[in-house]
Scaffold this motif. Sequence first.
Motif, PDB file in Angstrom:
ATOM      1  N   ARG A   1     -91.896  42.565 -18.424  1.00 23.55           N
ATOM      2  CA  ARG A   1     -90.597  42.458 -19.065  1.00 23.55           C
ATOM      3  C   ARG A   1     -90.201  43.774 -19.715  1.00 23.55           C
ATOM      4  N   ALA A   2     -91.167  44.464 -20.330  1.00 20.06           N
ATOM      5  CA  ALA A   2     -90.884  45.750 -20.956  1.00 20.06           C
ATOM      6  C   ALA A   2     -90.397  46.766 -19.919  1.00 20.06           C
ATOM      7  N   LYS A   3     -91.001  46.747 -18.744  1.00 24.36           N
ATOM      8  CA  LYS A   3     -90.571  47.647 -17.673  1.00 24.36           C
ATOM      9  C   LYS A   3     -89.153  47.312 -17.224  1.00 24.36           C
ATOM     10  N   GLN A   4     -88.849  46.026 -17.161  1.00 29.83           N
ATOM     11  CA  GLN A   4     -87.509  45.606 -16.780  1.00 29.83           C
ATOM     12  C   GLN A   4     -86.473  46.075 -17.799  1.00 29.83           C
ATOM     13  N   ILE A   5     -86.816  45.933 -19.064  1.00 29.38           N
ATOM     14  CA  ILE A   5     -85.898  46.372 -20.117  1.00 29.38           C
ATOM     15  C   ILE A   5     -85.718  47.892 -20.065  1.00 29.38           C
ATOM     16  N   ALA A   6     -86.811  48.627 -19.861  1.00 27.21           N
ATOM     17  CA  ALA A   6     -86.715  50.085 -19.749  1.00 27.21           C
ATOM     18  C   ALA A   6     -85.799  50.484 -18.598  1.00 27.21           C
ATOM     19  N   ALA A   7     -85.922  49.762 -17.475  1.00 27.12           N
ATOM     20  CA  ALA A   7     -85.106  50.070 -16.296  1.00 27.12           C
ATOM     21  C   ALA A   7     -83.639  49.742 -16.500  1.00 27.12           C
ATOM     22  N   SER A   8     -83.329  48.979 -17.546  1.00 26.11           N
ATOM     23  CA  SER A   8     -81.935  48.632 -17.806  1.00 26.11           C
ATOM     24  C   SER A   8     -81.184  49.729 -18.537  1.00 26.11           C
ATOM     25  N   THR A   9     -81.878  50.798 -18.940  1.00 23.06           N
ATOM     26  CA  THR A   9     -81.231  51.924 -19.612  1.00 23.06           C
ATOM     27  C   THR A   9     -81.072  53.081 -18.637  1.00 23.06           C
TER      28      THR A   9
END
Length: 268
Positions: free
Chosen positions: A210-218
């Motif tokens: 999930r953290a990787k997904q959130i990072a990829a959203s920026t």
Amino acid sequence: MTTLQQNFATTHPVALVTGSGAPRVGRAIAEHLASLGCHIALHANTSVDEADEAARSIADKFEVETLVTLGSLEDTQTASRLVDETVGKFGRIDVLVNSAAIWHPTPFADIEAAEVQRYFTVNTLSSFLAARAAGVMMAKQDRGGCVVNIGDWATVRPYLDHAAYFPSKGAIEVMTRSLAVELSQLHDQIRVNCIQPGPVLLADDVGEARAKQIAASTLVNRVGTAGHIAHAVQFLCENDFINGVCLPVDGGRSIYAPDGMQVGANTG
């Protein structure tokens, strides 16, 4: 650019940071301002022991004076009292950072009026009352002062299960502009601005995927830090020609919509 000391004409400007007892964004802001030579008033509601420990640590590390103020912002008398206690201790208040906030997910169908009201009391009304109390004090000072409210990037793209929370944070943006107008009439060197944090300090239960997904959203492809928010506070306090602005500090998240991705993150 002028320093805080130059802006406020004092060796040790005084900063009150609400919601700074727990080691999250408010604490990082308090520590950063202390590193710049500010005397610090921390505020805690339930994180009293953590606030006391932080006050001792900040005083020792940065050789500044500290104060711990206590109280629930659900009590509408608390916000102005925190300002009074800060001025009582230090004789002035140069910076107010309204960082305290509450949030937790609630399914839309389960939201009751009392919950919405609580969000507005803690997240919105307390910031207004603290800013008004601080503004009255700042108006008596030669160099005025600076108020920084903390909003949320996702008011422009709300995510599910926070329908009670987002209206309270969306109001911060309008309130910031209104307070900038009102307080400037008391003293033309009182400024009010807002920071809208993006995904920083992810919750402890956020897994690696999930953290990787959130990072990829920026746009910068990473999660931010509390230090990014603290530095933005410094910028808004030092730049004396910025007033009434809401500044996203979100890595481009508010303007970026990756295909098939809709994510958000609490900022603390």
